[in-house]
Design a protein around this motif. Structure first.
Motif, PDB file in Angstrom:
ATOM      1  N   MET A  50      31.933  89.374  27.737  1.00  0.00           N
ATOM      2  CA  MET A  50      31.979  89.492  26.301  1.00  0.00           C
ATOM      3  C   MET A  50      31.655  88.133  25.695  1.00  0.00           C
ATOM      4  SD  MET A  50      34.796  91.253  23.870  1.00  0.00           S
ATOM      5  CE  MET A  50      34.455  92.672  24.834  1.00  0.00           C
ATOM      6  N   HIS A  89      36.824  83.899  27.297  1.00  0.00           N
ATOM      7  CA  HIS A  89      37.773  83.848  28.407  1.00  0.00           C
ATOM      8  C   HIS A  89      39.160  83.719  27.807  1.00  0.00           C
ATOM      9  CE1 HIS A  89      34.763  83.257  31.557  1.00  0.00           C
ATOM     10  NE2 HIS A  89      34.138  82.472  30.681  1.00  0.00           N
ATOM     11  N   HIS A 147      40.989  85.089  32.319  1.00  0.00           N
ATOM     12  CA  HIS A 147      40.349  86.373  32.645  1.00  0.00           C
ATOM     13  C   HIS A 147      39.196  86.610  31.663  1.00  0.00           C
ATOM     14  CE1 HIS A 147      40.577  90.141  34.857  1.00  0.00           C
ATOM     15  NE2 HIS A 147      40.438  90.804  33.724  1.00  0.00           N
ATOM     16  N   ASN A 148      38.218  87.427  32.036  1.00  0.00           N
ATOM     17  CA  ASN A 148      37.068  87.634  31.162  1.00  0.00           C
ATOM     18  C   ASN A 148      36.823  89.101  30.787  1.00  0.00           C
ATOM     19  OD1 ASN A 148      36.137  88.591  33.572  1.00  0.00           O
ATOM     20  ND2 ASN A 148      34.261  87.381  33.620  1.00  0.00           N
ATOM     21  N   ARG A 149      37.825  89.940  30.914  1.00  0.00           N
ATOM     22  CA  ARG A 149      37.701  91.342  30.501  1.00  0.00           C
ATOM     23  C   ARG A 149      38.725  91.630  29.410  1.00  0.00           C
ATOM     24  NH1 ARG A 149      34.093  94.408  33.869  1.00  0.00           N
ATOM     25  NH2 ARG A 149      33.730  93.165  35.719  1.00  0.00           N
ATOM     26  N   PHE A 150      38.256  92.348  28.358  1.00  0.00           N
ATOM     27  CA  PHE A 150      39.078  92.561  27.173  1.00  0.00           C
ATOM     28  C   PHE A 150      38.939  93.984  26.659  1.00  0.00           C
ATOM     29  CE2 PHE A 150      38.048  88.130  27.421  1.00  0.00           C
ATOM     30  CZ  PHE A 150      39.223  87.504  27.072  1.00  0.00           C
ATOM     31  N   HIS A 151      39.944  94.413  25.902  1.00  0.00           N
ATOM     32  CA  HIS A 151      39.907  95.660  25.147  1.00  0.00           C
ATOM     33  C   HIS A 151      39.703  95.245  23.696  1.00  0.00           C
ATOM     34  CE1 HIS A 151      41.427  97.734  28.673  1.00  0.00           C
ATOM     35  NE2 HIS A 151      42.391  96.840  28.730  1.00  0.00           N
ATOM     36  N   ARG A 152      38.654  95.758  23.055  1.00  0.00           N
ATOM     37  CA  ARG A 152      38.316  95.386  21.681  1.00  0.00           C
ATOM     38  C   ARG A 152      38.878  96.416  20.716  1.00  0.00           C
ATOM     39  NH1 ARG A 152      34.156  96.236  17.825  1.00  0.00           N
ATOM     40  NH2 ARG A 152      33.500  94.304  16.811  1.00  0.00           N
ATOM     41  N   TYR A 171      40.821  91.061  20.517  1.00  0.00           N
ATOM     42  CA  TYR A 171      40.419  91.238  21.904  1.00  0.00           C
ATOM     43  C   TYR A 171      41.673  91.036  22.746  1.00  0.00           C
ATOM     44  CZ  TYR A 171      35.722  90.795  20.073  1.00  0.00           C
ATOM     45  OH  TYR A 171      34.561  90.979  19.360  1.00  0.00           O
ATOM     46  N   CYS A 180      43.420  90.754  26.250  1.00  0.00           N
ATOM     47  CA  CYS A 180      43.100  90.441  27.636  1.00  0.00           C
ATOM     48  C   CYS A 180      43.548  91.593  28.530  1.00  0.00           C
ATOM     49  CB  CYS A 180      43.787  89.141  28.051  1.00  0.00           C
ATOM     50  SG  CYS A 180      43.516  88.716  29.789  1.00  0.00           S
ATOM     51  N   ALA A 181      42.646  92.076  29.358  1.00  0.00           N
ATOM     52  CA  ALA A 181      42.952  93.192  30.261  1.00  0.00           C
ATOM     53  C   ALA A 181      43.890  92.770  31.391  1.00  0.00           C
ATOM     54  CB  ALA A 181      41.667  93.763  30.844  1.00  0.00           C
ATOM     55  N   ASN A 182      44.068  91.470  31.581  1.00  0.00           N
ATOM     56  CA  ASN A 182      44.940  90.984  32.657  1.00  0.00           C
ATOM     57  C   ASN A 182      46.358  90.693  32.154  1.00  0.00           C
ATOM     58  OD1 ASN A 182      45.428  89.996  35.387  1.00  0.00           O
ATOM     59  ND2 ASN A 182      45.474  87.976  34.462  1.00  0.00           N
TER      60      ASN A 182
END
Length: 57
Positions: free
Chosen positions: A1, A9, A15-20, A43, A45-47
């Motif tokens: 993203m 990040h 971490h580099n994955r997110f829910h927007r 955003y 963080c998915a972690n």
């Protein structure tokens, strides 16, 4: 993203994955005024779940 050409990040866990999510801001809150857009983007963080807030671009 990416945000304005920069990779996003998590500032907590990197971490580099997110829910927007689009969020409607409360006009009575401190972060809004009559001239500002009452919408923001978060955003999550998915972690670790830390929320990063951005004004719409």
């Amino acid at each position: 993203m990416e945000i304005k050409g920069h990779a996003l990040h998590c500032v907590i866990c990197r971490h580099n994955r997110f829910h927007r999510r689009k969020i409607k801001l409360d006009r009575a809150g401190l972060f809004t005024s009559d001239w500002s857009d009452p919408m923001a983007v978060s955003y999550e963080c998915a972690n670790c779940g830390y929320l990063h807030w951005c004004m719409p671009q």
